[in-house]
Design a protein around this motif. Structure first.
Motif, PDB file in Angstrom:
ATOM      1  N   GLU A 464       3.583   5.993  -8.312  1.00 38.59           N
ATOM      2  CA  GLU A 464       2.314   5.856  -7.588  1.00 38.59           C
ATOM      3  C   GLU A 464       1.151   5.675  -8.553  1.00 38.59           C
ATOM      4  OE1 GLU A 464       4.593   8.025  -6.939  1.00 38.59           O
ATOM      5  OE2 GLU A 464       5.098   7.911  -4.807  1.00 38.59           O
ATOM      6  N   ASP A 465       1.167   6.451  -9.654  1.00 34.62           N
ATOM      7  CA  ASP A 465       0.120   6.294 -10.677  1.00 34.62           C
ATOM      8  C   ASP A 465       0.126   4.868 -11.231  1.00 34.62           C
ATOM      9  OD1 ASP A 465      -0.509   8.951 -10.356  1.00 34.62           O
ATOM     10  OD2 ASP A 465       0.668   9.629 -12.084  1.00 34.62           O
ATOM     11  N   PHE A 466       1.343   4.380 -11.506  1.00 40.42           N
ATOM     12  CA  PHE A 466       1.468   3.045 -12.098  1.00 40.42           C
ATOM     13  C   PHE A 466       0.973   1.968 -11.129  1.00 40.42           C
ATOM     14  CE2 PHE A 466       3.961  -0.827 -12.998  1.00 40.42           C
ATOM     15  CZ  PHE A 466       3.586  -1.041 -14.315  1.00 40.42           C
ATOM     16  N   ALA A 467       1.276   2.139  -9.842  1.00 47.17           N
ATOM     17  CA  ALA A 467       0.912   1.125  -8.839  1.00 47.17           C
ATOM     18  C   ALA A 467      -0.599   1.019  -8.635  1.00 47.17           C
ATOM     19  CB  ALA A 467       1.599   1.436  -7.511  1.00 47.17           C
ATOM     20  N   THR A 468      -1.344   2.069  -8.990  1.00 49.83           N
ATOM     21  CA  THR A 468      -2.807   2.030  -8.828  1.00 49.83           C
ATOM     22  C   THR A 468      -3.514   1.409 -10.029  1.00 49.83           C
ATOM     23  OG1 THR A 468      -3.013   4.269  -9.744  1.00 49.83           O
ATOM     24  CG2 THR A 468      -2.805   4.063  -7.339  1.00 49.83           C
ATOM     25  N   ALA A 502       1.808  -8.198 -16.275  1.00 46.50           N
ATOM     26  CA  ALA A 502       1.243  -6.946 -15.762  1.00 46.50           C
ATOM     27  C   ALA A 502       1.013  -7.032 -14.249  1.00 46.50           C
ATOM     28  CB  ALA A 502      -0.067  -6.633 -16.486  1.00 46.50           C
ATOM     29  N   GLN A 503       0.507  -8.158 -13.794  1.00 44.38           N
ATOM     30  CA  GLN A 503       0.285  -8.357 -12.350  1.00 44.38           C
ATOM     31  C   GLN A 503       1.602  -8.255 -11.579  1.00 44.38           C
ATOM     32  OE1 GLN A 503      -1.567 -12.204 -12.308  1.00 44.38           O
ATOM     33  NE2 GLN A 503      -3.626 -11.413 -12.748  1.00 44.38           N
ATOM     34  N   ASN A 504       2.652  -8.894 -12.109  1.00 46.63           N
ATOM     35  CA  ASN A 504       3.949  -8.874 -11.435  1.00 46.63           C
ATOM     36  C   ASN A 504       4.539  -7.464 -11.381  1.00 46.63           C
ATOM     37  OD1 ASN A 504       3.896 -11.634 -10.979  1.00 46.63           O
ATOM     38  ND2 ASN A 504       4.942 -12.127 -12.888  1.00 46.63           N
ATOM     39  N   LEU A 505       4.414  -6.712 -12.487  1.00 51.20           N
ATOM     40  CA  LEU A 505       4.936  -5.343 -12.526  1.00 51.20           C
ATOM     41  C   LEU A 505       4.226  -4.460 -11.497  1.00 51.20           C
ATOM     42  CD1 LEU A 505       5.285  -4.766 -16.384  1.00 51.20           C
ATOM     43  CD2 LEU A 505       7.168  -4.814 -14.745  1.00 51.20           C
ATOM     44  N   ILE A 506       2.901  -4.549 -11.473  1.00 46.41           N
ATOM     45  CA  ILE A 506       2.111  -3.711 -10.548  1.00 46.41           C
ATOM     46  C   ILE A 506       2.440  -4.075  -9.099  1.00 46.41           C
ATOM     47  CG2 ILE A 506      -0.233  -3.202  -9.757  1.00 46.41           C
ATOM     48  CD1 ILE A 506      -1.117  -3.653 -12.718  1.00 46.41           C
ATOM     49  N   MET A 507       2.525  -5.380  -8.807  1.00 46.11           N
ATOM     50  CA  MET A 507       2.827  -5.804  -7.433  1.00 46.11           C
ATOM     51  C   MET A 507       4.224  -5.367  -7.015  1.00 46.11           C
ATOM     52  SD  MET A 507       1.439  -7.030  -4.837  1.00 46.11           S
ATOM     53  CE  MET A 507      -0.054  -7.647  -5.619  1.00 46.11           C
ATOM     54  N   THR A 508       5.195  -5.438  -7.940  1.00 45.36           N
ATOM     55  CA  THR A 508       6.561  -4.979  -7.636  1.00 45.36           C
ATOM     56  C   THR A 508       6.566  -3.496  -7.300  1.00 45.36           C
ATOM     57  OG1 THR A 508       7.479  -6.651  -9.138  1.00 45.36           O
ATOM     58  CG2 THR A 508       8.922  -4.833  -8.519  1.00 45.36           C
ATOM     59  N   ARG A 510       4.090  -1.751  -6.043  1.00 41.25           N
ATOM     60  CA  ARG A 510       3.434  -1.566  -4.739  1.00 41.25           C
ATOM     61  C   ARG A 510       4.376  -1.947  -3.593  1.00 41.25           C
ATOM     62  NH1 ARG A 510      -2.511  -4.102  -6.480  1.00 41.25           N
ATOM     63  NH2 ARG A 510      -3.110  -2.350  -7.812  1.00 41.25           N
ATOM     64  N   ILE A 511       5.197  -2.974  -3.817  1.00 42.06           N
ATOM     65  CA  ILE A 511       6.166  -3.376  -2.795  1.00 42.06           C
ATOM     66  C   ILE A 511       7.226  -2.291  -2.622  1.00 42.06           C
ATOM     67  CG2 ILE A 511       8.028  -5.019  -2.278  1.00 42.06           C
ATOM     68  CD1 ILE A 511       6.265  -7.186  -3.573  1.00 42.06           C
ATOM     69  N   GLN A 512       7.721  -1.740  -3.751  1.00 34.75           N
ATOM     70  CA  GLN A 512       8.731  -0.686  -3.681  1.00 34.75           C
ATOM     71  C   GLN A 512       8.202   0.554  -2.961  1.00 34.75           C
ATOM     72  OE1 GLN A 512      10.623   0.326  -7.410  1.00 34.75           O
ATOM     73  NE2 GLN A 512      11.255  -1.779  -7.826  1.00 34.75           N
ATOM     74  N   LEU A 513       6.922   0.826  -3.124  1.00 36.12           N
ATOM     75  CA  LEU A 513       6.324   1.996  -2.479  1.00 36.12           C
ATOM     76  C   LEU A 513       5.954   1.723  -1.016  1.00 36.12           C
ATOM     77  CD1 LEU A 513       3.994   3.126  -5.407  1.00 36.12           C
ATOM     78  CD2 LEU A 513       5.943   4.408  -4.521  1.00 36.12           C
ATOM     79  N   GLY A 514       6.087   0.471  -0.603  1.00 35.34           N
ATOM     80  CA  GLY A 514       5.752   0.127   0.777  1.00 35.34           C
ATOM     81  C   GLY A 514       4.280  -0.103   1.018  1.00 35.34           C
TER      82      GLY A 514
END
Length: 538
Positions: A464-468, A502-508, A510-514
């Motif tokens: 969650e920290d990473f996705a933000t 970096a954009q792809n990692l963050i978006m992935t 966020r998708i995994q977290l729903g």
């Protein structure tokens, strides 16, 4: 003040006079009169009544009527403006819900207060009609040059008379310290037209890059005809500007056409822009070539482009550095605006020193990690190897292509490199666990143990920290503070993570977290692709 036959025609004459003065449709003025008379009649007969007024467009006769609507029994609320089906039978043979009953009522005698109120309604409606007319007239002129006359100055802003309305030239849209007096003629670019409560606001600019482009279009027929195209404009208003042009006809020189005979065309633009010096530069699809042109009059030795980071490095001779940068950084700043890239300027001596430092740093890395001699380490660096990962996982043939390296040596090099990487990963995992990193971050694909350790040191310990995170927080970037470019170090920048990665990692994450629906992303991508195709076809 009763409306008698004597002044019925006067109503029409007044409406026409007001319409002519305000340049609006006379019918709008008559409608305003009808509304004002209806409001006055309501104050006489009762506010709950539906009183309507109709003024004959030929005779000026005002007819006052009361309108009542047939509604269902249970919906009857306003006894003055509504009636039931049963009640309506005394007026209609077969009344239906929704039918209306219209009765003419005697004209009202307007008292002083009612007359004043009617006058206010008319003035308000006229003002609204005038605003609508002004907005419709000027909204399509955004992006064009307009001529006007200075009316007055308010707090540094210039109010300009543009014929059928007023426009505003804000002080930050004026060139340098130019000043205007009432009745001075002024030429400016229509930057925006907006509806506001106090009327349509037409915003002008003399500092916008588009203003210069439009001036050239007026002075150079080839630009107006589309033979020459202005590809980019960068301005330091009142001081200096650069404009990139390209010719779609090989027989016409774009720079010469813009300069004109003895500089007549460009001088006309310079004169309008208060002596602003203009560099006209031939556009080139090759970014490096275009940048070399854009940095004129400085000479460029070498250009290195980092397309992923959107940066470009320019190497110039030592004696050309001040010329390339320009006064207060003006030359390089305008060149950066023109190309849309961040530009770093280095002298040949600085570039040589940096390359030597990088060479020494990588040599030491291979000497320490792989336990080889300095000559062999320098050989690896000279062949383009920059990290242990490249040595460990590169195709064997690339190592065998190095002079003096046989298959046994290559296998040993790769084995040592992998052992060092595995040991570094093990230590990074232990350190990350000690700092409290959750398993969700370890399980996330795309992050190495050393990356996770670097994130943990900055307090990022969960998925969650990473996705933000923002992409620039991971990959790094540049921001402009008080006109100076400031480097923002990225948490994963030392691992060569690009902005796109970096954009792809963050978006992935966020998708995994729903947090994000992948189907919506696909729809957006398809929409963007269609827009791109339409633009290309246009």
């Amino acid at each position: 003040m009763a409306i008698t036959a004597a002044n019925q025609l006067e109503l029409l004459q007044t409406a026409e006079a007001v319409a002519r003065e305000k340049m609006i449709d006379p019918d709008l003025v008559i409608q305003a009169m009808e509304e004002s008379l209806a409001r006055a009649a309501k104050s006489r007969y009762g506010a709950e009544m539906d009183i309507r007024v109709s003024i004959d467009r030929k005779t000026g006769k005002a007819t006052f009527t009361r309108v009542r609507t047939v509604v269902a029994d249970e919906e009857l609320e306003n006894y003055q403006a509504e009636l039931t089906v049963e009640q309506a039978k005394q007026y209609l043979d077969d009344p239906q819900i929704g039918d209306t009953i219209v009765d003419e009522v005697p004209p009202v005698d307007l008292g002083r207060i009612a007359a004043q109120s009617a006058k206010q309604v008319i003035l308000q409606k006229v003002r609204e009609a005038e605003r609508d007319r002004q907005y419709e007239e000027f909204k399509d002129r955004v992006g064009t040059i307009i001529n006007g006359v200075v009316k007055r100055e308010e707090y540094g802003n210039i109010i300009v008379d543009i014929g059928r309305g007023e426009a505003i030239l804000r002080r930050n849209e004026k060139i340098g310290r130019e000043s205007y007096r009432p009745n001075d003629r002024i030429r400016a670019y229509v930057k925006d037209v907006r509806r506001e409560t106090r009327g349509p606001q037409v915003f002008l600019s003399r500092t916008a890059p588009e203003f210069m482009a439009e001036l050239f279009k007026m002075e150079v027929p080839e630009i107006y005809d589309g033979i020459i195209e202005i590809k980019a404009v960068a301005r330091d208003p009142g001081s200096r500007a650069k404009i990139g042009v390209i010719s779609h006809d090989n027989s016409i020189d774009p720079v010469g056409a813009c300069v004109g005979m003895r500089g007549s065309r460009v001088q006309a633009v310079v004169g309008e822009l208060q002596g602003e010096k203009i560099d006209i530069i031939p556009w080139n699809e090759d970014q490096a070539t275009f940048l070399v042109n854009a940095l004129q009059p400085a000479e460029v030795s070498k250009v290195v482009i980092d397309e992923e980071a959107g940066k470009i490095e320019v190497v110039v001779p030592d004696e050309q550095l001040s010329l390339a940068i320009g006064r207060r950084g003006q030359n390089v700043r305008l060149a950066s605006q023109l190309t849309g890239l961040d530009i770093d300027i280095l002298t040949e001596a600085e570039e040589s020193a940096r390359r030597q430092a990088e060479f020494a740093e990588r040599t030491k890395l291979f000497v320490d990690a792989l336990d080889i001699d300095e000559f062999f380490a320098q050989l690896l660096v000279a062949e383009g190897f920059t990290s242990l990962e490249e040595v460990a996982y590169v195709d064997m043939d690339e190592l065998l292509s190095i002079e003096g390296v046989d298959e046994g040596t290559a296998e040993e090099l790769q084995a040592r490199a992998r052992d060092v990487i595995e040991e570094q990963n093990r230590k990074a995992l232990e350190a990350a666990r000690e700092m409290g990193v959750e398993q969700s971050l370890f399980d996330f694909e795309g992050l190495t143990p050393q990356m996770i350790e670097a994130l943990a040191k900055d307090g990022i310990k969960t998925l969650e920290d990473f996705a933000t995170c923002a992409d620039w927080e991971l990959a790094g970037g540049w921001t402009t503070v008080d006109g100076a470019r400031v480097k923002d170090d990225g948490l994963l920048e030392k691992f060569d993570v690009s902005l796109e990665e970096a954009q792809n990692l963050i978006m992935t994450a966020r998708i995994q977290l729903g947090w994000v629906d992948p189907s919506e992303l696909e729809a957006e991508d398809e929409g963007e692709a269609e827009d791109t195709e339409e633009e290309a076809e246009a």
